[in-house]
Design an enzyme around this catalytic site. Structure first.
Site, PDB file in Angstrom:
ATOM      1  N   GLU A 114       0.830  -1.210   0.000  1.00  0.00           N
ATOM      2  CA  GLU A 114       0.000   0.000   0.000  1.00  0.00           C
ATOM      3  C   GLU A 114       0.865   1.262   0.000  1.00  0.00           C
ATOM      4  OE1 GLU A 114      -4.266  -1.386   1.845  1.00  0.00           O
ATOM      5  OE2 GLU A 114      -2.815  -0.537   3.255  1.00  0.00           O
ATOM      6  N   GLU A 146      -6.222  -7.289  -1.619  1.00  0.00           N
ATOM      7  CA  GLU A 146      -6.769  -7.248  -0.266  1.00  0.00           C
ATOM      8  C   GLU A 146      -8.241  -6.846  -0.316  1.00  0.00           C
ATOM      9  OE1 GLU A 146      -4.822  -4.976   2.750  1.00  0.00           O
ATOM     10  OE2 GLU A 146      -2.798  -5.566   2.127  1.00  0.00           O
TER      11      GLU A 146
END
Length: 344
Positions: free
Chosen positions: A159, A272
């Site tokens: 991320e 995710e």
């Protein structure tokens, strides 16, 4: 604007992406907490109460063909270090499943709100830090290779919406250095596993502007990637923006997958996702099942073939800690997990 973008990218053919042939759609899970759970004595069960090994359960009952594992640099107690990665990777290989390695380039958690430099790398120059990224990546992947394990995908950063290895690689303060770290990771992966698919992973998959901003910077300063990874969490998005709703967030994410794949000429994967477990309110888990089934169905069927899979983040987490696992207090799958079976 489109003409200007075409001209801009045509000036830099070196930014072309490795073309990977992906002819399947992957359903999988991140199970980074699993070894710790097992060490604490957690025993997993199927819906009928039978004790099962967790990864085998995910594969055989919920159609998963891949496992994602994070790896930290020098974590306390060996949690999510290269040896724990190797131990899980051996189990994954024995089950005939594919492996995704998620490099955090940190001694602990790295995400949009924090990207701490590993303690052993503190005080290093930019050039030294690029070498740190390379050396760590090569070291971890070589350990896998020496044990006969070849990951199918490798994330260079977790991320990294706001960059990585702060403050040196903060995307706003030092965009060129952020892209340099991405390139160092990319080249290191290819050095060990030339066929591995290298992923740049950003959060908020429903937010197109984040992807335009970040990925344009990566490419402008010489970074490379083969695939874009997205996080999709309607629950967290609605916490930050109560005016949003889950179905709208999913719709925007599917649209963004098509946009990103077209603009950057690469495939995309939802690496995710997760939905709320609330045993006191079963209707919430039914809603989570519906949302997950919708995400998988549309990712597979409505992205022109460019979304290559969906990974659930830590489905085996138990209630009481993380809200978005998918197992109950008996360490058995909830209704949410049926979304993997029902999605066609």
């Amino acid at each position: 604007m489109k003409k200007l973008l075409f001209f801009f990218f045509s000036l830099f053919p070196v930014w072309s992406f490795a073309q990977q042939v992906e002819d399947d759609f992957v359903k999988g899970a991140d199970v980074g907490f699993l070894v710790g759970q097992e060490k604490r004595g957690v025993k997993f069960h199927d819906r009928n109460g039978n004790e099962r090994e967790c990864i085998e359960l995910l594969k055989n009952d919920y159609q998963m063909s891949a496992i994602r594992m994070r790896v930290w640099v020098n974590p306390r107690g060996g949690l999510n270090d290269k040896y724990e990665l190797l131990a899980v990777a051996k189990r994954v290989k024995a089950l005939g499943m594919d492996l995704m390695v998620d490099f955090h380039y940190s001694d602990s958690w790295a995400d949009p709100g924090k990207q701490p430099i590993p303690k052993a790398w503190e005080g290093h120059s930019f050039e030294e830090m690029k070498q740190d990224v390379r050396s760590h990546t090569v070291e971890v992947l070589t350990l896998l290779k020496e044990n006969g394990i070849e990951p199918r995908w490798v994330q260079v950063g977790n991320e990294t919406t706001n960059g990585m290895l702060w403050p040196m690689g903060h995307i706003e303060k030092n965009p060129e250095q952020y892209a340099g770290f991405i390139r160092a990771g990319y080249d290191a992966v290819k050095e060990v596993f030339p066929k591995a698919i290298v992923i740049v992973h950003l959060d908020r998959g429903h937010n197109r502007s984040i992807y335009d901003w970040n990925l344009d910077i990566v490419l402008k300063y010489g970074g490379k990637f083969d695939m874009v990874g997205m996080s999709l969490y309607p629950y967290w998005a609605m916490e930050d923006h109560p005016e949003l709703n889950a179905d709208g967030i999913i719709t925007d994410c599917i649209a963004n997958i098509k946009y990103v794949s077209s603009k950057y000429k690469c495939d995309v994967m939802i690496v995710e996702t997760g939905y709320e477990v609330d045993e006191q309110h079963p209707e919430k888990m039914e809603e989570g099942r519906r949302q997950l089934a919708r995400v998988i169905h549309e990712a597979r069927n409505e992205t022109d073939g460019h979304c290559r899979g969906v990974f659930y983040w830590e489905p085996q987490c138990l209630p009481g800690g993380y809200k978005l696992g998918a197992f109950d207090h008996n360490a058995a799958p909830t209704a949410i997990m049926d979304g993997f079976i029902e999605a066609k």
